[in-house]
Scaffold this motif. Structure first.
Motif, PDB file in Angstrom:
ATOM      1  N   GLY A 236      49.053  21.349  67.325  1.00 27.94           N
ATOM      2  CA  GLY A 236      49.943  23.065  67.238  1.00 27.94           C
ATOM      3  C   GLY A 236      51.392  22.766  66.789  1.00 27.94           C
ATOM      4  N   SER A 237      52.246  23.783  67.203  1.00 24.08           N
ATOM      5  CA  SER A 237      53.484  23.700  66.088  1.00 24.08           C
ATOM      6  C   SER A 237      54.217  22.315  66.843  1.00 24.08           C
ATOM      7  N   ASN A 238      54.163  21.933  67.552  1.00 18.95           N
ATOM      8  CA  ASN A 238      54.467  20.563  68.280  1.00 18.95           C
ATOM      9  C   ASN A 238      55.258  19.844  67.116  1.00 18.95           C
ATOM     10  N   GLY A 239      56.683  19.090  67.490  1.00 19.76           N
ATOM     11  CA  GLY A 239      56.503  17.352  66.233  1.00 19.76           C
ATOM     12  C   GLY A 239      56.861  16.123  67.419  1.00 19.76           C
ATOM     13  N   GLY A 240      58.045  15.866  67.146  1.00 21.25           N
ATOM     14  CA  GLY A 240      58.262  14.804  67.506  1.00 21.25           C
ATOM     15  C   GLY A 240      57.667  13.757  67.296  1.00 21.25           C
ATOM     16  N   THR A 241      56.834  12.526  69.002  1.00 25.21           N
ATOM     17  CA  THR A 241      56.433  11.211  68.410  1.00 25.21           C
ATOM     18  C   THR A 241      55.163  11.605  67.454  1.00 25.21           C
ATOM     19  N   PRO A 242      54.184  12.702  67.992  1.00 27.67           N
ATOM     20  CA  PRO A 242      52.605  12.404  67.778  1.00 27.67           C
ATOM     21  C   PRO A 242      52.894  12.440  65.699  1.00 27.67           C
ATOM     22  N   VAL A 243      54.271  13.384  64.985  1.00 28.10           N
ATOM     23  CA  VAL A 243      54.082  13.235  64.157  1.00 28.10           C
ATOM     24  C   VAL A 243      54.716  12.498  64.013  1.00 28.10           C
ATOM     25  N   ALA A 244      55.781  11.231  63.855  1.00 28.54           N
ATOM     26  CA  ALA A 244      56.146  10.533  63.311  1.00 28.54           C
ATOM     27  C   ALA A 244      55.299   8.843  63.172  1.00 28.54           C
ATOM     28  N   VAL A 245      54.427   8.995  64.801  1.00 26.18           N
ATOM     29  CA  VAL A 245      53.432   8.083  64.448  1.00 26.18           C
ATOM     30  C   VAL A 245      51.981   8.156  62.858  1.00 26.18           C
ATOM     31  N   PHE A 246      51.702   9.865  62.877  1.00 31.46           N
ATOM     32  CA  PHE A 246      51.102  10.187  62.113  1.00 31.46           C
ATOM     33  C   PHE A 246      51.629   9.319  60.641  1.00 31.46           C
ATOM     34  N   GLN A 247      52.980  10.180  60.595  1.00 29.08           N
ATOM     35  CA  GLN A 247      53.857   9.490  59.302  1.00 29.08           C
ATOM     36  C   GLN A 247      53.462   7.905  59.027  1.00 29.08           C
ATOM     37  N   MET A 248      53.574   6.491  60.813  1.00 25.72           N
ATOM     38  CA  MET A 248      53.838   5.462  60.612  1.00 25.72           C
ATOM     39  C   MET A 248      52.368   5.168  60.353  1.00 25.72           C
ATOM     40  N   SER A 249      51.661   5.432  59.865  1.00 23.38           N
ATOM     41  CA  SER A 249      50.177   5.149  60.139  1.00 23.38           C
ATOM     42  C   SER A 249      50.328   4.719  58.515  1.00 23.38           C
ATOM     43  N   SER A 250      51.142   5.636  57.341  1.00 29.56           N
ATOM     44  CA  SER A 250      50.629   6.010  56.036  1.00 29.56           C
ATOM     45  C   SER A 250      51.964   4.995  55.872  1.00 29.56           C
ATOM     46  N   ASP A 251      53.298   4.676  56.598  1.00 28.33           N
ATOM     47  CA  ASP A 251      54.152   3.877  55.905  1.00 28.33           C
ATOM     48  C   ASP A 251      52.874   1.957  56.196  1.00 28.33           C
ATOM     49  N   LEU A 252      52.254   2.109  57.598  1.00 31.12           N
ATOM     50  CA  LEU A 252      51.882   0.603  58.145  1.00 31.12           C
ATOM     51  C   LEU A 252      51.115  -0.143  57.061  1.00 31.12           C
ATOM     52  N   GLY A 253      50.128   1.329  56.036  1.00 32.17           N
ATOM     53  CA  GLY A 253      49.414   1.167  55.255  1.00 32.17           C
ATOM     54  C   GLY A 253      49.977   0.428  53.956  1.00 32.17           C
ATOM     55  N   SER A 254      51.321   1.053  53.684  1.00 31.51           N
ATOM     56  CA  SER A 254      51.709   0.566  52.860  1.00 31.51           C
ATOM     57  C   SER A 254      53.122   0.030  52.804  1.00 31.51           C
ATOM     58  N   ILE A 255      52.839  -1.167  53.666  1.00 35.12           N
ATOM     59  CA  ILE A 255      53.472  -2.021  53.762  1.00 35.12           C
ATOM     60  C   ILE A 255      52.624  -3.265  53.623  1.00 35.12           C
ATOM     61  N   ILE A 256      51.406  -2.934  54.435  1.00 38.58           N
ATOM     62  CA  ILE A 256      50.600  -4.195  54.551  1.00 38.58           C
ATOM     63  C   ILE A 256      49.623  -3.912  52.872  1.00 38.58           C
ATOM     64  N   GLY A 257      49.310  -3.091  52.450  1.00 35.48           N
ATOM     65  CA  GLY A 257      48.749  -2.981  51.292  1.00 35.48           C
ATOM     66  C   GLY A 257      49.270  -3.183  50.122  1.00 35.48           C
ATOM     67  N   PRO A 258      50.695  -3.279  49.877  1.00 42.22           N
ATOM     68  CA  PRO A 258      51.410  -3.724  48.896  1.00 42.22           C
ATOM     69  C   PRO A 258      51.490  -5.720  48.632  1.00 42.22           C
ATOM     70  N   LEU A 259      51.745  -6.299  50.016  1.00 38.12           N
ATOM     71  CA  LEU A 259      51.715  -7.282  50.278  1.00 38.12           C
ATOM     72  C   LEU A 259      50.421  -8.540  49.934  1.00 38.12           C
ATOM     73  N   ALA A 260      49.380  -7.393  50.519  1.00 34.50           N
ATOM     74  CA  ALA A 260      47.530  -7.920  50.459  1.00 34.50           C
ATOM     75  C   ALA A 260      48.017  -7.584  49.357  1.00 34.50           C
TER      76      ALA A 260
END
Length: 395
Positions: A330-354
């Motif tokens: 819903g309109s909650n923010g916080g940690t669930p939104v941060a983890v959602f963003q982090m999932s893209s970051d994790l791919g952006s870290i592993i992807g270029p290195l791989a």
């Protein structure tokens, strides 16, 4: 096909889209330049990938703290401070005299980017009602894409003058973006029409929903392939395989961004009308097939065509993960939104290195093919995991 109500998009959605536009223009300027600038320090493809990954790695490390930090100081203020940090680090990167300096400064920029991205996504979800989420996400993403249309082309032109100039241009657009966010965003908390006051919603609560898991997985795969093989290896492919100047990378990315921008708004509406599932699956499969073909492009013309297909697939699927997260929290923010963003970051870290490591030891099709298989696999999983879910959280 069901008709959506003619409700006005909230002001903050438009403001956030403007901020996204300004950020993306500057970021897009670096796309054709950053790998080549890193390469000028006589480093390997893996080390080039590490420069791209450093930004995302810092975002990932900062992500767990963003939810509480942003709520403590206010998401509007967090957005402005985060963008300011990225601006300063970008200017510093343009002055880098060694590979290590460039690597560290790009990482510092990622810390500010995490604050900005979590704050802006939280504000976006708080501003849009359930039946607006696909379109709001498309409008916000459209700001990034329009900036992406202009940015790479400008970056190619600036690189012809100086390989360092794009970094200072990026810093300037970030100052404008931060100012727009601080001055134009509302000061009050927003609760979308039809929803109650937000209550505490933990990451564990969100992770218990298949829709949230699928959204994070799709974000991860997109980060891997877009920032990995596409952003890291395409500039090198253009210069070292197709024997074209760096400016052609900017032109190719700009044309692909035009296609993505044209497809994105209709896709956002269809996410609200047809549902998250069909658009997500179609987009993931399209991205998988097209990205697998990139290293086989015989000339720059065919490369542009294939990149356009990848961009169209990205536009088709990109509003769906954000809408799925909104459906769950819903309109909650916080940690669930941060983890959602982090999932893209994790791919952006592993992807270029791989991608960089694979390119150092195997032919280019291997690096592109692994990312393509990942996207296709998540598309198949999404088809199964979302088969019982309707258009929005109330269905």
């Amino acid at each position: 096909m069901p008709r959506l109500p003619r409700n006005t998009m909230p002001r903050d959605v438009w403001v956030l889209s403007l901020v996204a536009l300004l950020v993306a223009i500057g970021f897009g300027v670096l796309v054709p330049v950053l790998p080549v600038f890193a390469r000028s320090f006589k480093v390997t493809s893996f080390q080039v990938g590490a420069v791209v990954s450093a930004f995302a790695l810092a975002r990932l490390l900062m992500g767990p703290f963003c939810g509480r930090l942003n709520r403590a100081i206010g998401e509007r203020v967090a957005l402005g401070i985060g963008i300011g940090v990225v601006a300063l680090s970008s200017a510093g990167a343009g002055l880098s005299q060694s590979y290590l300096q460039l690597l560290v400064l790009r990482g510092i920029g990622g810390l500010g980017s995490a604050m900005f991205s979590v704050a802006s996504m939280s504000l976006l979800l708080a501003s849009a009602s359930p039946l607006q989420r696909g379109r709001a996400s498309a409008l916000y993403s459209g700001g990034f894409l329009i900036g992406g249309m202009a940015g790479p082309a400008v970056g190619g032109l600036l690189a012809a003058v100086s390989i360092r100039a794009p970094f200072f241009f990026y810093a300037g657009t970030l100052v404008l973006a931060g100012g727009a966010g601080l001055l134009l965003l509302t000061h009050r908390d927003l609760t979308p029409t039809g929803e109650t006051k937000p209550e505490a919603f933990s990451f564990a609560d969100a992770w218990g929903h298949a829709r949230y898991q699928v959204a994070c997985a799709a974000n991860f795969a997109t980060g891997w392939q877009s920032q990995g093989a596409r952003s890291t290896l395409v500039p090198i492919l253009v210069v070292e395989v197709l024997d074209r100047p760096t400016s052609w990378t900017g032109i190719a990315f700009a044309v692909a961004a035009v296609v993505q921008a044209l497809v994105l708004q209709p896709a956002g509406r269809l996410v609200d009308v047809w549902g998250r599932r069909p658009m997500l699956i179609t987009g993931l499969v399209t991205c998988a097939l097209s990205s697998a073909l990139i290293p086989f492009a015989p000339n720059i013309g065919w490369l542009v065509v294939i990149l356009c297909a990848f961009s169209a697939g990205s536009a088709i699927m990109s509003p769906a993960p954000t809408a799925l997260v909104g459906d769950v929290i819903g309109s909650n923010g916080g940690t669930p939104v941060a983890v959602f963003q982090m999932s893209s970051d994790l791919g952006s870290i592993i992807g270029p290195l791989a991608a960089g490591a694979l390119a150092d030891h195997f032919p280019l099709p291997v690096a592109f093919g692994i990312g393509a298989a990942l996207m296709a696999g998540i598309g198949c999983w999404s088809a199964l995991a979302l088969r019982h879910h309707g258009r929005s959280s109330d269905q």
